[in-house]
Design a protein around this motif. Structure first.
Motif, PDB file in Angstrom:
ATOM      1  N   VAL A 194       0.867  -1.180   0.000  1.00 43.14           N
ATOM      2  CA  VAL A 194       0.000   0.000   0.000  1.00 43.14           C
ATOM      3  C   VAL A 194       0.898   1.222   0.000  1.00 43.14           C
ATOM      4  O   VAL A 194       1.811   1.325   0.825  1.00 43.14           O
TER       5      VAL A 194
ATOM      6  N   ARG B   2      -1.180   4.012   9.158  1.00 42.14           N
ATOM      7  CA  ARG B   2      -0.289   2.850   8.994  1.00 42.14           C
ATOM      8  C   ARG B   2      -0.847   1.643   9.752  1.00 42.14           C
ATOM      9  O   ARG B   2      -0.776   0.504   9.272  1.00 42.14           O
TER      10      ARG B   2
ATOM     11  N   PHE C 146      -4.077   0.222   7.782  1.00 39.32           N
ATOM     12  CA  PHE C 146      -3.839  -0.578   6.590  1.00 39.32           C
ATOM     13  C   PHE C 146      -3.179  -1.915   6.940  1.00 39.32           C
ATOM     14  O   PHE C 146      -3.340  -2.899   6.204  1.00 39.32           O
TER      15      PHE C 146
ATOM     16  N   ALA D 271      -2.672  -5.405   4.616  1.00 38.10           N
ATOM     17  CA  ALA D 271      -1.540  -5.061   3.752  1.00 38.10           C
ATOM     18  C   ALA D 271      -0.230  -5.613   4.323  1.00 38.10           C
ATOM     19  O   ALA D 271       0.056  -5.448   5.507  1.00 38.10           O
TER      20      ALA D 271
ATOM     21  N   GLN E  14       3.910  -1.242   3.547  1.00 35.48           N
ATOM     22  CA  GLN E  14       3.409   0.098   3.239  1.00 35.48           C
ATOM     23  C   GLN E  14       4.568   0.995   2.877  1.00 35.48           C
ATOM     24  O   GLN E  14       5.648   0.847   3.437  1.00 35.48           O
TER      25      GLN E  14
END
Length: 470
Positions: free
Chosen positions: A437, A459, A462, A467, A470
């Motif tokens: 991401v 952060r 996600f 995810a 990142q």
């Protein structure tokens, strides 16, 4: 060691119930034993291999424990395709959307007390659903063995080293008192014994850290001044680490507390070189994350690229606080033409059509299903809270403080999405298997700081959504 093993079993059982506030409070009741284990090593027996192993193992088991639990819970229910669990997840996502809209689009004529009551009721409903989801996922959770130092060491790549920072409060067993918080660091290479050292007080290091962050934000900061500050911070944080990692070229860094807010790549070593010139740096919430990175790839859909949202008819919108809880400042959002060029160029590389202008909506982002890559280029917002005690609706760890502005972001009361994707709403995205991401926007790394649990912002959101990086 025996008492910590018992607590580990209790943690596994007790984290299976309750909403996040209850889980967090429970973890705090056992935080003293983690601090004692680290103190025993760094303050009392720094050269004792058994105390090193005990401290490092405890950190690997406790750090980011809540984040891992919520991430795993959602993954389990999505993988099991459990109808009841998925229904609760949908209901929770709906409530998160209502909370976000109520906070940023409070109806003009809604009395303050009514507003507070409505907000509190939604929060209570969310907590009850979180409890149900936690219990449901625990029904499917396979019996897992506690994390061990040996198991993590086997997952470290040959030319890499795990660098685990930790904030701890030293305990003096003679006076039975706690001392001011300090930073420690533990290093684990693919071979050899674990090593750890104390780095100094949090207050001392935070002073240098704050100076460094201020200079990074200044557009015209003198380069030499920035490098000098970066060098001073490196002396305290990474120079001691380099003595322990030898010739390794990849560093797997797991920061803690305020260390989450700096780019280690920009620190300057004794040869006046940025760390990025000599090292490849990967960030982890905890060394325990290495277990997830080794799992086989899951099936994903094509990449989703979002950019250049049309914020308003004139491509500009001002989001006003209207006296809501929390001192939310007015935010003027000009259009970002550069983001159109950005996602178009990436679209050509990946062979996908980006979502631009009016198509770059909050709804479109919420509809993604495990894209290979999710790239969002827009305005990122982070709201400060000057007096959280006076305005209890949103606390410092609330995921409502961070958001991404998308097409159609509005000021007035609306039904459904308001164009602001808050971090709280982002936790509900289906990113199971998503490898990367990218949040190409301001302030997306900010959030409430919680030692041992990282940053409460986008952060974290996600990561919970699934995810891998990142």
């Amino acid at each position: 060691k025996r008492s910590l093993e018992i607590q580990e079993k209790n943690l596994t059982y007790n984290l299976a119930a309750g909403a996040e506030p209850q889980k967090d409070k429970y973890l705090k009741t056992v935080s003293g034993t983690k601090n004692r284990a680290i103190s025993l090593h760094l303050q009392t027996a720094p050269n004792n291999p058994a105390s090193t192993t005990l401290a490092f193992t405890t950190i690997l088991r406790r750090k980011g424990r809540l984040l891992e639990f919520f991430t795993t819970s959602r993954q389990i229910l999505r993988q099991q395709l459990d109808p009841q669990g998925l229904q609760w997840l949908d209901e929770l996502d709906n409530i998160h959307g209502q909370l976000s809209t109520l906070l940023y689009n409070r109806p003009e004529n809604l009395p303050l007390e009514t507003y507070r009551d409505n907000f509190a009721k939604l929060k209570q409903q969310a907590n009850e659903l979180e409890d149900k989801i936690s219990r449901r996922s625990s029904e499917f959770r396979a019996s897992t063995q506690p994390v061990t130092l040996e198991a993590i060491q086997q997952l470290i790549p040959v030319n890499a080293a795990l660098v685990e920072f930790v904030q701890y409060s030293p305990y003096d067993p003679k006076t039975r008192t706690w001392e001011e918080p300090r930073y420690g660091v533990y290093v684990l290479n693919p071979e050899g014994k674990a090593q750890g050292m104390d780095l100094g007080t949090v207050e001392e290091i935070k002073s240098d850290l704050d100076k460094f962050r201020v200079l990074l934000k200044k557009e015209r900061a003198p380069l030499e001044k920035l490098k000098k500050t970066a060098r001073e911070l490196d002396e305290k944080l990474m120079q001691p680490v380099r003595q322990l990692i030898g010739s390794k070229e990849q560093i797997l860094i797991s920061p803690d507390s305020h260390l989450n807010l700096i780019p280690f790549e920009v620190l300057v070593d004794e040869n006046n070189e940025y760390l990025i010139e000599n090292y490849s740096i990967t960030y982890l919430s905890s060394g325990r994350d290495l277990r997830q990175l080794t799992t086989k790839a899951r099936k994903t859909s094509p990449a989703v690229l979002v950019g250049y949202p049309t914020y308003w008819e004139k491509d500009k919108v001002t989001i006003k606080s209207k006296g809501k809880f929390g001192n939310f400042s007015d935010s003027s959002l000009p259009g970002l033409p550069g983001t159109e060029e950005e996602v178009k160029a990436i679209g050509e590389l990946l062979g996908v059509e980006p979502l631009l202008r009016g198509a770059a909506t909050e709804e479109a982002v919420k509809q993604v299903q495990s894209p290979f890559i999710l790239h969002i280029a827009t305005h990122g917002l982070f709201e400060t809270i000057e007096d959280p005690e006076k305005y209890p609706t949103v606390n410092k760890d609330s995921l409502l403080r961070s958001s991404l502005a998308l097409a159609g972001v509005k000021e007035e009361k609306i039904d459904g999405d308001n164009g602001l994707l808050t971090a709280l709403e982002a936790t509900g995205l289906n990113l199971l298997g998503t490898e990367l991401v990218v949040l190409s926007a301001c302030d997306t790394g900010l959030g409430g700081i919680s030692p041992g649990e990282g940053v409460y912002g986008l952060r974290r959101a996600f990561a919970i959504a699934g995810a891998q990086s990142q």
